[in-house]
Structures are given as structure tokens and as C-alpha cells.
Design an enzyme around this catalytic site. Structure first.
Site, PDB file in Angstrom:
ATOM      1  N   ASP A   1       0.775  -1.255   0.000  1.00  0.00           N
ATOM      2  CA  ASP A   1       0.000   0.000   0.000  1.00  0.00           C
ATOM      3  C   ASP A   1       0.809   1.309   0.000  1.00  0.00           C
ATOM      4  O   ASP A   1       1.754   1.456   0.776  1.00  0.00           O
ATOM      5  CB  ASP A   1      -0.863   0.101   1.262  1.00  0.00           C
TER       6      ASP A   1
ATOM      7  N   GLU B   1     -10.459  -2.521   4.514  1.00  0.00           N
ATOM      8  CA  GLU B   1      -9.120  -1.984   4.769  1.00  0.00           C
ATOM      9  C   GLU B   1      -9.002  -0.599   4.122  1.00  0.00           C
ATOM     10  O   GLU B   1      -9.791  -0.235   3.255  1.00  0.00           O
ATOM     11  CB  GLU B   1      -8.047  -2.900   4.148  1.00  0.00           C
TER      12      GLU B   1
HETATM   13  C1  FRU Z   1      -3.857  -3.645   2.791  1.00  0.00           C
HETATM   14  C2  FRU Z   1      -3.190  -4.040   4.098  1.00  0.00           C
HETATM   15  C3  FRU Z   1      -3.561  -3.054   5.186  1.00  0.00           C
HETATM   16  C4  FRU Z   1      -2.433  -3.194   6.156  1.00  0.00           C
HETATM   17  C5  FRU Z   1      -1.246  -3.444   5.254  1.00  0.00           C
HETATM   18  C6  FRU Z   1      -0.217  -4.377   5.803  1.00  0.00           C
HETATM   19  O1  FRU Z   1      -3.198  -4.099   1.668  1.00  0.00           O
HETATM   20  O2  FRU Z   1      -3.570  -5.358   4.438  1.00  0.00           O
HETATM   21  O3  FRU Z   1      -4.831  -3.280   5.744  1.00  0.00           O
HETATM   22  O4  FRU Z   1      -2.267  -2.066   6.953  1.00  0.00           O
HETATM   23  O5  FRU Z   1      -1.774  -3.974   4.043  1.00  0.00           O
HETATM   24  O6  FRU Z   1       0.909  -4.413   5.021  1.00  0.00           O
END
Ligand code: FRU
Length: 510
Positions: free
Chosen positions: A45, A227
Site C-alpha cells: 500500500d 481496509e
Molecule cells: C492492505 C493491508 C492493510 C495493512 C497493510 C499491511 O493491503 O492489508 O490493511 O495495513 O496492508 O501491510
């Protein structure tokens, strides 16, 4: 210790030279040329995106010790134009409270946090600490929110001594805070993903948070965990409208991770959607965890992670894994009394435009070969196309190896599609080599679209960004052939084609 440092530096230098030689080798053949990708290792992300004093900051979920997901750090890259990125030293390392998961950054211009010193306003990052030890204990309280601040324009970050600032009430997925200033109430609003819904919190100072409301338990798509949310206003016909983005994994319209959104009203406490339908920001398989930049004035600009949890850890790239989408300007468009989100390439991308051609009024029945006109060995291009009617047609990217990536419109289904089933290497995951579809939302009689092609991705913006699709693919050689096809016949009123220049920063290509 000093010797070790010197030796380490020498090693890093060597690594850099070795890397330079790699760029032409097969290992780098899928290196995106104008999308941000880390020099090496794993990325997911985008985090903490903020514009400040002429610089765009991109932080990102990063694992510097491997090319699959691992203990998360915040990597960092900067850009003057969101197109040419320069990788910077890691901004946040894991600590005793846990890994550094996703989050956002704000400019605390009024120093509400008191973290500014000597008149220097702080940039404040708000992120999730994910505690792997507590996760094993299965208390369900292993994710909580913390802050860090920078007093040198984002270069270095100090974690706040009072972390965490928002403890976990007992929700196993409690993460990805996106914070913005809400002027009418003069307070900060945090939009937080809390398993199967969103929880809004507010704070006067970024340190003390109070719960305001919940949204979404019985609305929207629920095929996976919620998320990376975002809440932001957009103007529509002179009125302010609020958009709530909610990323979901899995449960996307074409499988795996995807981004749904809601359009409605926000009063500083509660989000009220105008309608309860599920809407998708991007119907392709590879735009996830996208959120908007902070501090960009009247512009709302989003960038996503150009991958999908379904196969992100096994895509055939080395020594890095993953890239971001191009930055996209967001807007609203009304169709049949419903408001939809539109995404279009930011105007800054025009710096990539190189030689090209224009064709007006072209009748195509069967196949029309544009390869010679395009005269482009790189596979990097931008194509704008408008048709006289909404009839079946496809744009085919191909190469001498027989790889094909098809972008098309299916009149009967009134749907756009991207087909990567013959696009090259697809066997690393059984669900990868598929055809993805997206409903056409526009009711205009003619079709217009923009295609942005890089060596290993395609982004389709149809009908001024009303229907969007993003897919990655891994061809054996660059897609240097281009065809327009229509079995039923179609008249194209205009094609504008531009070869795009690469935008790799020095760290990536020398
Ligand atoms: C989304 C996610 C988020 C989390 C991060 C962990 O892709 O699962 O929810 O904060 O990636 O790397």
C-alpha cells in the site's frame, strides 16, 4: 563498528553497480518505466501521501529484507510532479509496539499536536502498529494507532513517546487510519477500517481520539475484510459531496482485492450515503489500497498499489515486487440521477508525451494494423480513442512472441473488458490469466477512452473516467505491435497516439 560501516558502504556501492548492470538483463524486463516501483524488495500500500513545499511524498508498505510481504516499514519516495520519483531512506522502522502498517500523514499547520518546535510546523503521520507477539496471543487487540512527526519537511521522523494514541477496543482488524482536518468543527477526523465496517473518530490534537460513529456493517460489499479507507469532499454543481472509499480484500468484482466507494454526506460525526448500491472505483484486478494525497488544495489525487493480494507475493519480477498506479485526479459525474466517482490521469503525466500520430475518421472491419504508425518498440504509450457509436471493438497490444493483451468493448453486455489470458507469463497463479469485465455506466451514444500502457500494465479510463480498469501483465518481450479490431465493424472518429518517455529516477536506472 566504524569498519563495519565502511565495509557496508562499499558493499552497498558494489550492489548499486551490480544493479546497474541488471537493468538491461532479463531480471529487469518487467520494470515499470513510468510507475513508481521500489529499487528492490517488497512494496504494498501507498501510505502517508502528502504534498508539502513543492514536493509530493509517497510512503509505502515496505519490507527491505525480502521480496515477499514481511515485517512492515514505511519506505519513502519523493517527487516534484508525481511522475518522476526518487527513492529516499526508510522513514519508519518496526519497534517494540509492532510493525508499521498503513496510515496517512497531515500537515498540522496550527500545531494542534504541540509537536512543532521553534515555529516549525510538524508533519504528522498516523499509522497502525501491528504487534506480531500479541497477534499470537489471540487477544484480538494487536492493532492500534500511533503517530510520528517530522520537523524537517518529511525527511526524518520521530515516533511520539505516548504511543499508541488509539488503543484497540477488541477488534482484530483495526487499522489504516486516514486523517483529515474538518474545518466546520475545527477538529481532526480519523476514518478507520474496523473489520467489517468503518469507525470515525475525532480529535482536537491528533493525540486524544473520541469515537464518533460507525458506518457500513449492512451496506456495500462484504466478501472480505475492510481496509484502507478514505473520506474526502468533492464539488458537484457547486455543492460539497463526500466520498468514502473502502478497500476490500477479497471480494472484488473481478476477484481478490478491490476498491468500493460510497457517495454521501458527512457532518463531522456521521457519514450518510445517498444510495446503498455497491460502487467500484476500478474494475481491473490491480488497483488496491488507493487513497488520496493530503494538502493538494482543490485537487483530489489518488494513487493505488498496482497489485492484488491474490498473487502479489508471486508475480514474476525481481529484485522488486509491485508498483503503484499512475496518480489519478478524482471527480464526480451524475448518471441517471446517481453520482459516480471518476478517475482520470493527472495532467502532470503529459511530460511523458513523445512522438505520435493522429487519425481522424477510420472505418475498421476486421483488423487494422497500427504498428507501423506507432513505430514504438518500447510498449509505452498513451492512446485516446473516440468512436462514432458504441459498437464492438478491441485494441490489441501484441508482440512477435504471440503475447496479447486485449482492451475492448462488448456491445451486447454493454461492458468494457481487459483480457490478459494470453498476455505472457500467467502460470504463477491459477486465477491470473483471466478476462476482466466492467459495466459501461455512461449513457452517451459515443465511446471515448484513454489507455495508458507501460511495459507491464495497462490502465483504461473509459467515458472520461466513469469506468476504469487497471491490470498488470508480464509479456515475454515488449508489446510493440498494436491493432484495432472489430468483427461487426466500427467507425473511429479520432485516435491520438503518443509514445511515452520512461520516467525512471536515477536510483532506478543507473
Ligand atoms: C492492505 C493491508 C492493510 C495493512 C497493510 C499491511 O493491503 O492489508 O490493511 O495495513 O496492508 O501491510
Amino acid at each position: 563498528m566504524r569498519n563495519v560501516t565502511v565495509n557496508l558502504c562499499a558493499l552497498m556501492l558494489l550492489g548499486h553497480v551490480a544493479f546497474a548492470q541488471n537493468t538491461l538483463s532479463k531480471a529487469e524486463q518487467h520494470r515499470p518505466q513510468y510507475h513508481f516501483s521500489p529499487r528492490a524488495h517488497w512494496m504494498n500500500d501507498p501510505n502517508g501521501m502528502i504534498y508539502y513545499k513543492g514536493t509530493y511524498h509517497l510512503f509505502f508498505q515496505y519490507y527491505p529484507d525480502g521480496s515477499t510481504w514481511g515485517p512492515m516499514h514505511w519506505g519513502h519516495a519523493t517527487s516534484k510532479d508525481m511522475v518522476h520519483w526518487h527513492e529516499q531512506p526508510i522513514a519508519l522502522y518496526p519497534d517494540s509496539l509492532g510493525y508499521i502498517f498503513s496510515g496517512s500523514a497531515v500537515l498540522d499547520s496550527k500545531n494542534t499536536s504541540g509537536l512543532g518546535k521553534n515555529g516549525q510546523v510538524p508533519l504528522v503521520a498516523i499509522f497502525t502498529h501491528h504487534n506480531p507477539r500479541m497477534e499470537k496471543e489471540k487477544t484480538g487487540k494487536h492493532e492500534y494507532q500511533s503517530i510520528a512527526y517530522s520537523l524537517d519537511e518529511g525527511k526524518t521522523w520521530t515516533k511520539y513517546a505516548g504511543n499508541p494514541v488509539l488503543p484497540n477496543p477488541g477488534i482484530s482488524d483495526f487499522r489504516d487510519p486516514k486523517v483529515r482536518w474538518f474545518e466546520p468543527a475545527k477538529k481532526w477526523i480519523m476514518t478507520l477500517a474496523t473489520k467489517d465496517h468503518i469507525t470515525f473518530y475525532s480529535s482536537p490534537n491528533l493525540k486524544d481520539w473520541a469515537k464518533e460513529s460507525e458506518f457500513g456493517k449492512t451496506i456495500g460489499a462484504h466478501g472480505g475484510v475492510w481496509e484502507c479507507p478514505d473520506l474526502f469532499p468533492l464539488q458537484h454543481n457547486g455543492k460539497q459531496v463526500w466520498v468514502l472509499i473502502v478497500n476490500i480484500n477479497p471480494g472484488g468484482p473481478n476477484g481478490g482485492s478491490s476498491t468500493q466507494y460510497f457517495v454521501g454526506d458527512f457532518d463531522g460525526k456521521t457519514f450518510t450515503p445517498f444510495s446503498t448500491d455497491t460502487k467500484w472505483m476500478d474494475y481491473g484486478a490491480d488497483n488496491y489500497a488507493g487513497v488520496t494525497f493530503a494538502n493538494t488544495g482543490s485537487r483530489t489525487i489518488l494513487m493505488g498499489w498496482m497489485s492484488n493480494w491474490q498473487y502479489a507475493n508471486v508475480v514474476p519480477t525481481s529484485p522488486w515486487r509491485s508498483a503503484n498506479t499512475i496518480p489519478r485526479e478524482l471527480g464526480l459525474k451524475e448518471v441517471n440521477k446517481e453520482l459516480f466517482l471518476t478517475s482520470t490521469p493527472v495532467k502532470e503525466l503529459d511530460v511523458l508525451n513523445s512522438t505520435g500520430f493522429t487519425v481522424n475518421k477510420l472505418a475498421v472491419k476486421g483488423q487494422y494494423d497500427l504498428t507501423a504508425k506507432a513505430n514504438n518498440e518500447s510498449g509505452l504509450f498513451r492512446l485516446e480513442l473516440a468512436t462514432q457509436k458504441a459498437d464492438d471493438f478491441s485494441i490489441v497490444l501484441a508482440n512477435a512472441e504471440g503475447n496479447e493483451l486485449v482492451i475492448g468493448y462488448d456491445k451486447k453486455a454493454n461492458a468494457y473488458y481487459l483480457d490478459r489470458s494470453k498476455s505472457g507469463t500467467i502460470d504463477f497463479e491459477k486465477g491470473f490469466g483471466k478476462r476482466h469485465t466492467a459495466p459501461r455506466l455512461s449513457t452517451t451514444p459515443t465511446i471515448s477512452l484513454t489507455v495508458m500502457a507501460d511495459v507491464a500494465s495497462v490502465e483504461l479510463f473509459a467515458d472520461n473516467g466513469l469506468t476504469v480498469m487497471t491490470d498488470i501483465f508480464f509479456p515475454e518481450k515488449p508489446m510493440n505491435k498494436l491493432y484495432l479490431k472489430s468483427a461487426t465493424g466500427i467507425t473511429v472518429s479520432n485516435i491520438t497516439y503518443k509514445t511515452l518517455k520512461p520516467a525512471l529516477s536515477n536510483e532506478q536506472n543507473n
